[in-house]
Scaffold this active site. Structure first.
Site, PDB file in Angstrom:
ATOM      1  N   SER A  93      -7.467  -5.451  -5.194  1.00 14.86           N
ATOM      2  CA  SER A  93      -8.580  -6.016  -4.424  1.00 14.86           C
ATOM      3  C   SER A  93      -9.888  -5.929  -5.203  1.00 14.86           C
ATOM      4  CB  SER A  93      -8.729  -5.273  -3.090  1.00 14.86           C
ATOM      5  OG  SER A  93      -9.282  -3.991  -3.305  1.00 14.86           O
ATOM      6  N   GLU A 153     -12.427  -4.513  -4.157  1.00 20.05           N
ATOM      7  CA  GLU A 153     -12.891  -3.124  -3.970  1.00 20.05           C
ATOM      8  C   GLU A 153     -12.160  -2.145  -4.889  1.00 20.05           C
ATOM      9  OE1 GLU A 153     -12.111  -5.245  -1.450  1.00 20.05           O
ATOM     10  OE2 GLU A 153     -14.149  -5.553  -0.691  1.00 20.05           O
ATOM     11  N   ASP A 163       0.826  -1.216   0.000  1.00 19.17           N
ATOM     12  CA  ASP A 163       0.000   0.000   0.000  1.00 19.17           C
ATOM     13  C   ASP A 163       0.858   1.262   0.000  1.00 19.17           C
ATOM     14  OD1 ASP A 163      -2.379   1.378  -0.009  1.00 19.17           O
ATOM     15  OD2 ASP A 163      -2.651   1.292   2.167  1.00 19.17           O
ATOM     16  N   HIS A 167       2.352   3.556  -8.973  1.00 24.11           N
ATOM     17  CA  HIS A 167       2.171   2.131  -9.289  1.00 24.11           C
ATOM     18  C   HIS A 167       3.369   1.614 -10.100  1.00 24.11           C
ATOM     19  CE1 HIS A 167      -1.733   2.457  -7.601  1.00 24.11           C
ATOM     20  NE2 HIS A 167      -2.295   3.099  -8.607  1.00 24.11           N
ATOM     21  N   GLU A 201       1.665 -13.367  12.381  1.00 26.40           N
ATOM     22  CA  GLU A 201       2.211 -12.192  13.061  1.00 26.40           C
ATOM     23  C   GLU A 201       2.037 -11.006  12.120  1.00 26.40           C
ATOM     24  OE1 GLU A 201       3.366 -12.092  16.162  1.00 26.40           O
ATOM     25  OE2 GLU A 201       2.917 -14.231  16.356  1.00 26.40           O
ATOM     26  N   TRP A 241     -11.745  -2.308  -7.937  1.00 27.74           N
ATOM     27  CA  TRP A 241     -12.476  -2.107  -9.204  1.00 27.74           C
ATOM     28  C   TRP A 241     -13.296  -0.812  -9.164  1.00 27.74           C
ATOM     29  CZ3 TRP A 241     -10.776  -4.674 -13.140  1.00 27.74           C
ATOM     30  CH2 TRP A 241     -10.385  -6.012 -13.037  1.00 27.74           C
ATOM     31  N   LEU A 266      11.049 -20.171  -4.902  1.00 31.54           N
ATOM     32  CA  LEU A 266       9.945 -19.412  -4.303  1.00 31.54           C
ATOM     33  C   LEU A 266       8.680 -19.476  -5.172  1.00 31.54           C
ATOM     34  CD1 LEU A 266       9.095 -16.954  -2.270  1.00 31.54           C
ATOM     35  CD2 LEU A 266       9.691 -15.526  -4.214  1.00 31.54           C
TER      36      LEU A 266
HETATM   37  C1  IPE Z   1      -5.382  -2.678  -0.138  1.00 30.21           C
HETATM   38  O1  IPE Z   1      -5.059  -1.349  -0.355  1.00 30.21           O
HETATM   39  C2  IPE Z   1      -5.422  -3.408  -1.447  1.00 30.21           C
HETATM   40  C3  IPE Z   1      -4.131  -3.615  -2.081  1.00 30.21           C
HETATM   41  C4  IPE Z   1      -2.957  -3.304  -1.589  1.00 30.21           C
HETATM   42  C5  IPE Z   1      -4.179  -4.239  -3.361  1.00 30.21           C
HETATM   43  P1  IPE Z   1      -6.175  -0.227  -0.483  1.00 30.21           P
HETATM   44  O2  IPE Z   1      -5.478   1.061  -0.630  1.00 30.21           O
HETATM   45  O3  IPE Z   1      -7.166  -0.595  -1.514  1.00 30.21           O
HETATM   46  O4  IPE Z   1      -6.896  -0.338   0.937  1.00 30.21           O
HETATM   47  P2  IPE Z   1      -7.734   0.727   1.767  1.00 30.21           P
HETATM   48  O5  IPE Z   1      -8.789   1.265   0.859  1.00 30.21           O
HETATM   49  O6  IPE Z   1      -6.786   1.791   2.203  1.00 30.21           O
HETATM   50  O7  IPE Z   1      -8.270  -0.030   2.935  1.00 30.21           O
HETATM   51  C1  IPE Z   2      -1.540   0.325  -3.363  1.00 30.04           C
HETATM   52  O1  IPE Z   2      -1.359   1.686  -3.384  1.00 30.04           O
HETATM   53  C2  IPE Z   2      -1.808  -0.250  -4.733  1.00 30.04           C
HETATM   54  C3  IPE Z   2      -3.188  -0.707  -4.960  1.00 30.04           C
HETATM   55  C4  IPE Z   2      -4.142  -0.699  -4.072  1.00 30.04           C
HETATM   56  C5  IPE Z   2      -3.495  -1.218  -6.280  1.00 30.04           C
HETATM   57  P1  IPE Z   2      -2.578   2.706  -3.399  1.00 30.04           P
HETATM   58  O2  IPE Z   2      -2.942   2.979  -4.811  1.00 30.04           O
HETATM   59  O3  IPE Z   2      -3.671   2.234  -2.522  1.00 30.04           O
HETATM   60  O4  IPE Z   2      -1.899   3.996  -2.774  1.00 30.04           O
HETATM   61  P2  IPE Z   2      -2.467   4.952  -1.652  1.00 30.04           P
HETATM   62  O5  IPE Z   2      -2.892   4.075  -0.506  1.00 30.04           O
HETATM   63  O6  IPE Z   2      -3.611   5.684  -2.241  1.00 30.04           O
HETATM   64  O7  IPE Z   2      -1.330   5.839  -1.283  1.00 30.04           O
HETATM   65 MG    MG Z   3      -4.062   2.399  -0.562  1.00 26.94          MG
END
Ligand code: IPE
Ligand code: IPE
Ligand code: MG
Length: 258
Positions: free
Chosen positions: A77, A79, A32, A49, A219, A81, A143
């Protein structure tokens, strides 16, 4: 730059300090912070990204180096989408490109590829590239890199419940025999051991619908680092932290010694 040199020395020694007999078999990561990383660099979210791929490369390499057997990366995830279409499109495009560019390196590192999630929702070019790459790397023995794509834990658990209901209806299983072991066999991770260590980057303290069933006794390790800045040394740090925890699984310390 003495500061940086010193930091590199500390990082090196963390890898050396790892107990090779206590390497977690399965590590899962919620990658994230790409969007915030891009904002910090005055750029569009997709720039974050793109740089996230460097973090993936280094982490996969590090995981192989210390003998982790399974590395599951939460890449997209269910979500996600719901994000703006241009971001979803950029992420899907990047996925195709990353798979294409990284296959040779993964092959060199003897990495197998696997994917979990509602894969039929992926655009056909992504799905095709993914299956090609999985196939190309299928004889590797190092791996196993598991990509969680269009994945959510609630989706996965509901799917499992539906399949179990079907099997009960068709007299394949007896409801009296449903226990957590049997339930686990209906999850998309049935062929994987549960993760012992779950890492989340970007300073958020939540699970965001990831492997809820499987992390029952994992953990948890949270770091403020944004994903594009994460490197293998950060993985070693997390594993070192993991190795210095006492995992009691409901028992008391004294019982663990015997
Ligand atoms: C979780 O990150 C999903 C991925 C890392 C693929 P999000 O950025 O979507 O999660 P929320 O919305 O902060 O919970
Ligand atoms: C994680 O980074 C990648 C995906 C969820 C695909 P984010 O795109 O959620 O980045 P932030 O959380 O908005 O910084
Ligand atoms: Mg995020």
């Amino acid at each position: 730059m003495p500061g940086l040199r010193q930091e590199i020395l500390v990082m090196k020694s963390i890898k050396e300090k790892l107990n090779s007999k206590k390497i977690p078999r399965h590590v899962a990561i919620i990658m994230d912070g790409n969007g915030r990383w891009a904002a910090k660099h005055g750029s569009e979210r997709s720039f974050g990204h793109e740089h996230g791929v460097d973090a993936v490369r280094s982490t996969v390499e590090g995981a192989s180096e210390i003998g982790i057997q399974y590395l599951t990366l939460y890449a997209f995830s269910t979500e996600n989408w719901e994000r703006p279409k241009n971001e979803v499109d950029a992420l899907m495009g990047l996925l195709v490109q990353a798979i294409e560019n990284e296959t040779d390196e993964l092959m060199k590192n003897n990495v197998r590829l696997d994917a979990i999630g509602d894969l039929k929702k992926l655009p056909s070019d992504v799905s095709k590239k993914l299956q090609e790459c999985i196939h190309a790397l299928s004889s590797n023995t190092g791996l196993t890199l598991v990509l969680a794509l269009s994945y959510s834990s609630k989706w996965e658990i509901a799917e499992a419940a539906r399949k179990i209901a079907d099997d009960v209806k068709n007299n394949k299983i007896n409801p009296a025999n449903i226990d957590d072991k049997l339930f686990g066999k209906y999850l998309s991770t049935a062929h994987l051991p549960d993760p012992e260590l779950l890492i989340r980057t970007s300073g958020e303290f939540r699970i965001s619908n990831f492997l809820l069933w499987q992390i029952a006794y994992a953990e948890l390790y949270f770091t403020a680092k944004l994903w594009p800045d994460f490197r293998k040394e950060d993985l070693f740090k997390a594993v070192y932290d993991f190795q210095n925890r006492e995992r009691r699984f409901g028992k008391i310390s004294e019982q663990l010694l015997s």
